[in-house]
Structure formats: structure tokens, C-alpha cells
Design an enzyme around this catalytic site. Structure first.
Site, PDB file in Angstrom:
ATOM      1  CE  LYS A   1      -1.127   0.170   5.044  1.00  0.00           C
ATOM      2  NZ  LYS A   1       0.060   0.834   5.474  1.00  0.00           N
TER       3      LYS A   1
ATOM      4  CG  HIS B   1       8.475   7.075  25.948  1.00  0.00           C
ATOM      5  ND1 HIS B   1       7.398   7.656  25.298  1.00  0.00           N
ATOM      6  CD2 HIS B   1       8.524   5.789  25.505  1.00  0.00           C
ATOM      7  CE1 HIS B   1       6.808   6.761  24.514  1.00  0.00           C
ATOM      8  NE2 HIS B   1       7.462   5.612  24.605  1.00  0.00           N
TER       9      HIS B   1
ATOM     10  CB  CYS C   1      10.563   3.103  23.213  1.00  0.00           C
ATOM     11  SG  CYS C   1       8.813   2.839  23.361  1.00  0.00           S
TER      12      CYS C   1
ATOM     13  NE  ARG D   1      11.285  -5.372  21.765  1.00  0.00           N
ATOM     14  CZ  ARG D   1      10.335  -4.468  21.842  1.00  0.00           C
ATOM     15  NH1 ARG D   1       9.423  -4.534  22.811  1.00  0.00           N
ATOM     16  NH2 ARG D   1      10.261  -3.481  20.968  1.00  0.00           N
TER      17      ARG D   1
END
Ligand code: 2RA
Length: 340
Positions: free
Chosen positions: A39, A243, A130, A99
Site C-alpha cells: 500500500k 518518554h 522504547c 525479544r
């Protein structure tokens, strides 16, 4: 002689940042390919002063390519990462898929760069969540000095962690609060995010923790030390990028706040901005676009024998994702894939 590098998911927030950081750090690129889903085929993306056209991930031949930085969801990673790895292209994956796999190294270069050597088991290296990445950068130098027993962390996570749609939702909801008739109902999040905070990131688990909180606990143990006890509360806040984390640390041995500050000042990847005065600390708006993990508000926690509190802020698209992935590529090249 450079590396043949592929960026998978090049049109997303993290993919674009990967390209920006590869160029900013002058990563030795011989050839580069940028891939996207059908797309987004043909979408143009910037790489330094060049403009690249995205190619089709579905038909791309990874043979002859040295490393692929994956910035796509777990479903696409599950389909295409094994194809790339089997073709001899080392995958550096930003999704959560690998992970927790014991055969896949989970890397934050400032903390466990040497673990990159373990990539050979599956030809895959995992990038952490993150909110984990910035925290372990702060924990590691302190753990080396005074062995951490327990961490209590509360996060204040920006909406860019949820992607472009969430950024638009915060923008539209905020605007809608002031423009009658343009109210924007919650869609990405279960409740309004504008002028609000939401104590829920990812899915709820049987324990009552969310998956985001479970990730921080599990990944910290894998990256730093399995003996560290971690408890986390992850909160979404109306911030676009950056963050923030309030981190309470309990050590085996006493660590004075001044010594902790000196250790952090010398630690890789950290910028300490810590003055006990108005503005003597970092806020998320100030970290955007920076590589550093910023630490402020370092102080003794006098409620326990060996405690320290600190405030940690970092650009979640950079150290929290794209920068860490590029740093892994740098370590992989230096340690394992030497060229010329
Ligand atoms: C978030 N850590 O902030 C998650 C995924 N990036 O939404």
C-alpha cells in the site's frame, strides 16, 4: 567498503528515523534499499540528501544484503524476518517478536554490546521496547557500582509510541476542545488523551500488569541482570514525542546521591541535567531529536537504607527505537561483520 543495508518499514515514524540516523551518523553504507508494504509502494523517503523510492517487501530478495533494520509490526516481522535471516542478511528487529527468545540477543549497546556476538544462532538481533531502552542506560552504570536489588518505575509515555494515528488523535482532540463541532472521540485509546493521562499501554495480563509493564520487567532482566526485581506502571500522556520515567532504585550497598550523579555524568549515552532550581531538569519537549538519555532529579530515597530516585527522559523514536537499532548495526559491523 561499506555495508548493504535494508530498512524495512521505511515509511513509518521509526523507519524514517532509522534513515535519518544512518545518514546523521554517516553509517558506512555501500548500498541501501527501503522497503514498505504494497500500500505504500513507491512512496519516496529521505536518506540524507538523497530521495529513495520504496520497494515491495513481499518480493524483495535479501540475498547479498548485510543487515536489515526492521521497523514493522510483529506480524510482518514474523513473515519476513526469517526470509531475510535465511538469505544471510542479519535482522535487527524493533518489534517485540524475538525479544524474549533465548536464541536472540536483546541489545542496548551502552549496556550489553558484547551480547551482539550471539546473533549467529538465528541471524536476528532484537531491539528492546522504547521505555526499557532509556531505563537500562541509566541503571547499568549504577548497577555496576552498587548492585541494584529493586526498581520501581512509573512511565509517562508520549503518543508517538503508538504511531502516527495516535499523534493525529492527540492533535485533533486538543483542537476539538477549542473548536465547537470538531470534537474528536477516542479511537486509538480507550479514553480521551487530550488533557488527560491513561494508565494502560498494550493489553492487560492476568497478573493485572499491562504487557508494556511486563516488557519493562522482562527485558530489564534479560539486558542487565535477571536478579533485579522490577515493578512498573506505564502511563500514556498527552505529549507528542519523548518518554519520561520516574525511577526509584534500591541497591545492595549504599550509594550517595553525589556519587550517583558523578557516575551517570561519566556513563555512555547519558546527559545529566540536574540542578535543584526552576528549570534545572529535563522535560520531554527538550529531548526531541537528541540521542541522549537525559537524567535529572537525582536524590537519595531516605525511606529505605540504600535508595536513589531519578528522572529519566529520552526521545522514544530515537534511543527508544531507531537510534538503538543503528547503534546495534554499528556494533555488529565493528565486532562481527568487518569490511575492507
Ligand atoms: C509505546 N512502548 O510507547 C510502546 C511501543 N512503542 O506505545
Amino acid at each position: 567498503m561499506g555495508y548493504n543495508v535494508v530498512v524495512v518499514g521505511a515509511t513509518g515514524n521509526v523507519g524514517r528515523e532509522m534513515l535519518n540516523i544512518l545518514a546523521e551518523r554517516e553509517f558506512p553504507v555501500e548500498k541501501i534499499a527501503v522497503l514498505a508494504s504494497r500500500k505504500s509502494l513507491g512512496t519516496e523517503v529521505s536518506f540524507g540528501d538523497k530521495t529513495l523510492k520504496t520497494e515491495d517487501l513481499d518480493t524483495f530478495d535479501f540475498s547479498g544484503w548485510d543487515m536489515a533494520l526492521f521497523a514493522v509490526g510483529s506480524d510482518a516481522t514474523k513473515k519476513y524476518a526469517p526470509i531475510a535471516a535465511k538469505a544471510g542478511c542479519v535482522v535487527i528487529d524493533n518489534s517485540s517478536l524475538y525479544r524474549y527468545d533465548p536464541d536472540v540477543p536483546l541489545i542496548v549497546p551502552e549496556v550489553n554490546a558484547e551480547a551482539v556476538d550471539g546473533y549467529t544462532k538465528k541471524n536476528i538481533i532484537a531491539n528492546p521496547n522504547c521505555s526499557t531502552a532509556q531505563m537500562v542506560v541509566a541503571l547499568k552504570p549504577l548497577h555496576d557500582r552498587a548492585k541494584i536489588k529493586r526498581v520501581v518505575v512509573s512511565t509517562y509515555q508520549s503518543v508517538s509510541g503508538s504511531g502516527k494515528e495516535a499523534i493525529d488523535e492527540l492533535w485533533d482532540q486538543t483542537k476539538g476542545m477549542y473548536v465547537p463541532g470538531q470534537e474528536k472521540a477516542p479511537n486509538v485509546y480507550p479514553k480521551q488523551i487530550a488533557f488527560n493521562v491513561i494508565p494502560h499501554i498494550d493489553v492487560f495480563m492476568d497478573s493485572g500488569d499491562t504487557k508494556e509493564e511486563w516488557k519493562m520487567i522482562t527485558e530489564t532482566k534479560k539486558i542487565v541482570d535477571p536478579s533485579i526485581k522490577v515493578t512498573a506502571t506505564c502511563v500514556r500522556v498527552p505529549v507528542f514525542v519523548g518518554h519520561s520515567e520516574s525511577i526509584n532504585i534500591e541497591f545492595e550497598d549504599f550509594l550517595d546521591e553525589d556519587e550517583a550523579r558523578d557516575i551517570l555524568r561519566e556513563a555512555p549515552g547519558i546527559m545529566v541535567i540536574d540542578k535543584r532550581e526552576n528549570g534545572g531538569y529535563v522535560t520531554p519537549i527538550e529531548c526531541v531529536g537528541d540521542y541522549a538519555t537525559f537524567i535529572s532529579r537525582i536524590r537519595q530515597d531516605v525511606t529505605v537504607e540504600n535508595g536513589i530516585n531519578l528522572w529519566c527522559v529520552s526521545d522514544n523514536l530515537r534511543k527508544g527505537a531507531a537510534l538503538n537499532a543503528v547503534q546495534i548495526a554499528e556494533v555488529l559491523g565493528q565486532r562481527c561483520l568487518k569490511k575492507g
